[in-house]
Design an enzyme around this catalytic site. Structure first.
Site, mmCIF file in Angstrom:
data_model
loop_
_atom_site.group_PDB
_atom_site.id
_atom_site.type_symbol
_atom_site.label_atom_id
_atom_site.label_comp_id
_atom_site.label_asym_id
_atom_site.label_seq_id
_atom_site.Cartn_x
_atom_site.Cartn_y
_atom_site.Cartn_z
ATOM 1 N N ARG A 76 -4.712 4.823 71.874
ATOM 2 C CA ARG A 76 -5.242 4.191 70.828
ATOM 3 C C ARG A 76 -4.696 3.082 70.028
ATOM 4 O O ARG A 76 -5.080 2.946 69.046
ATOM 5 C CB ARG A 76 -6.181 5.445 69.912
ATOM 6 C CG ARG A 76 -6.740 6.406 70.742
ATOM 7 C CD ARG A 76 -7.794 6.164 71.599
ATOM 8 N NE ARG A 76 -8.600 7.226 72.081
ATOM 9 C CZ ARG A 76 -8.352 7.534 73.262
ATOM 10 N NH1 ARG A 76 -7.409 6.919 74.052
ATOM 11 N NH2 ARG A 76 -9.195 8.415 73.766
ATOM 12 N N GLU A 119 -9.080 7.420 63.800
ATOM 13 C CA GLU A 119 -9.562 6.559 64.785
ATOM 14 C C GLU A 119 -10.564 5.733 64.519
ATOM 15 O O GLU A 119 -10.715 4.689 65.078
ATOM 16 C CB GLU A 119 -9.913 7.332 66.041
ATOM 17 C CG GLU A 119 -10.288 6.605 67.366
ATOM 18 C CD GLU A 119 -10.456 7.543 68.513
ATOM 19 O OE1 GLU A 119 -11.216 7.433 69.207
ATOM 20 O OE2 GLU A 119 -9.777 8.512 68.817
ATOM 21 N N SER A 136 -15.368 9.753 67.720
ATOM 22 C CA SER A 136 -14.150 10.480 67.273
ATOM 23 C C SER A 136 -13.585 10.172 66.196
ATOM 24 O O SER A 136 -13.268 8.880 65.888
ATOM 25 C CB SER A 136 -13.079 10.484 68.381
ATOM 26 O OG SER A 136 -13.340 11.143 69.656
#
Length: 300
Positions: free
Chosen positions: A169, A292, A218
């Site tokens: 990520r 995130e 998320s």
């Protein structure tokens, strides 16, 4: 704000951003620019005062726009000029404004495997490039060949996969790049088999995630050796309403790493909930949860 350059696209002052996000919250952009095409965007950036802040907003699926709005210019790549998808041989090229799910479907039609996981990501290619988006065991880095975009000066920059320095990520690419287009490589396969895998991913997502709620995907990255949803759940935050300035936000009963706006939440409710959970989990387990979801703008 100082006068802005002339454009061929839309340039809107004091424009509400909440309607452009999945959470449906947040303040106004000082200015919202929807360019007519990449050349329009490049000309605008070249002429824009370097002191004016620039932010990029895709489909708003993984972002919290704070209640005080966003300073400077928010750029939104919308419409056909930024959403094109083409295939040639074992490659597929997509505009930064193309939905990840549409790229997955296009790869199935072309008989290219490897991009099926994009059917489970509720964003655009631009966002996927920025954060090495992934799910169900696959990531953008596994299929990306190259991409190009514009820097803050409006200059074209080209990146090969290795230039991104992708990790979980995260990308090492400069944060000021506005991605315009990406090229991926798939593996030739039976179109029906690729479509079946996409259908499986779509069904799984519908059954396990609150996709029909006002959510942001998320909320936290998975810490090494841990699942964020388990940490949130074990700390007692699943379905627990948190209020800061509005009607409140909560982590979904269906998936406890998905914050939802159950009605009249403010951005302060949503971000405040996330910060409260991060502090609680850290205190109880010693594990650090990292966001995130991207947060932009000013507090009210």
């Amino acid at each position: 704000m100082k006068p802005l350059p002339e454009v061929r696209g839309k340039l809107l002052r004091d424009e509400p951003l909440g309607p452009f996000t999945w959470f449906r919250v947040g303040g106004n952009a000082d200015a919202l620019f929807i360019p007519a095409d990449a050349d329009d965007l490049a000309d605008f950036l070249k002429a824009l005062d370097p002191a004016v802040p620039v932010s990029v907003l895709g489909v708003g699926s993984n972002v919290i726009v704070r209640d005080g709005g966003v300073e400077g210019v928010v750029i939104r790549l919308a419409g056909r000029p930024f959403a094109g998808i083409t295939t040639e041989g074992d490659t597929i090229t997509a505009g930064a404004g193309a939905l990840d799910s549409m790229v997955a479907r296009a790869s199935a039609k072309a008989g290219l495997a490897g991009l099926e996981f994009y059917a489970g990501i509720p964003g655009t290619i631009g966002g996927a490039l920025t954060m090495n988006a992934g799910c169900y065991g696959a990531e953008t880095k596994d299929i990306l060949m190259s991409a190009w975009g514009l820097n803050r000066k409006g200059e074209r920059v080209d990146f090969a996969l290795a230039d991104f320095g992708y990790t979980y990520r995260h990308s090492e690419a400069p944060a000021d790049i506005i991605w315009i287009e990406a090229t991926y490589r798939g593996t030739p396969a039976d179109p029906e088999a690729v479509s079946a895998k996409i259908a499986e991913i779509t069904s799984r997502r519908e059954q396990t995630q609150p996709i029909r709620e006002k959510t942001g995907g998320s909320t936290f990255k998975n810490p090494p050796g841990h699942s964020s949803w388990k940490l949130v759940d074990e700390a007692g935050w699943r379905g627990k309403l948190f209020q800061a300035t509005g009607g409140g936000a909560m982590f979904s009963e269906l998936h406890s790493n998905f914050v939802i706006n159950p009605g009249e939440a403010t951005a302060a409710d949503i971000e405040g909930l996330g910060e409260a959970v991060r502090a609680d989990v850290r205190a109880k387990t010693g594990v650090q949860l990292d966001w995130e979801i991207r947060r932009i703008g000013r507090a009210a």
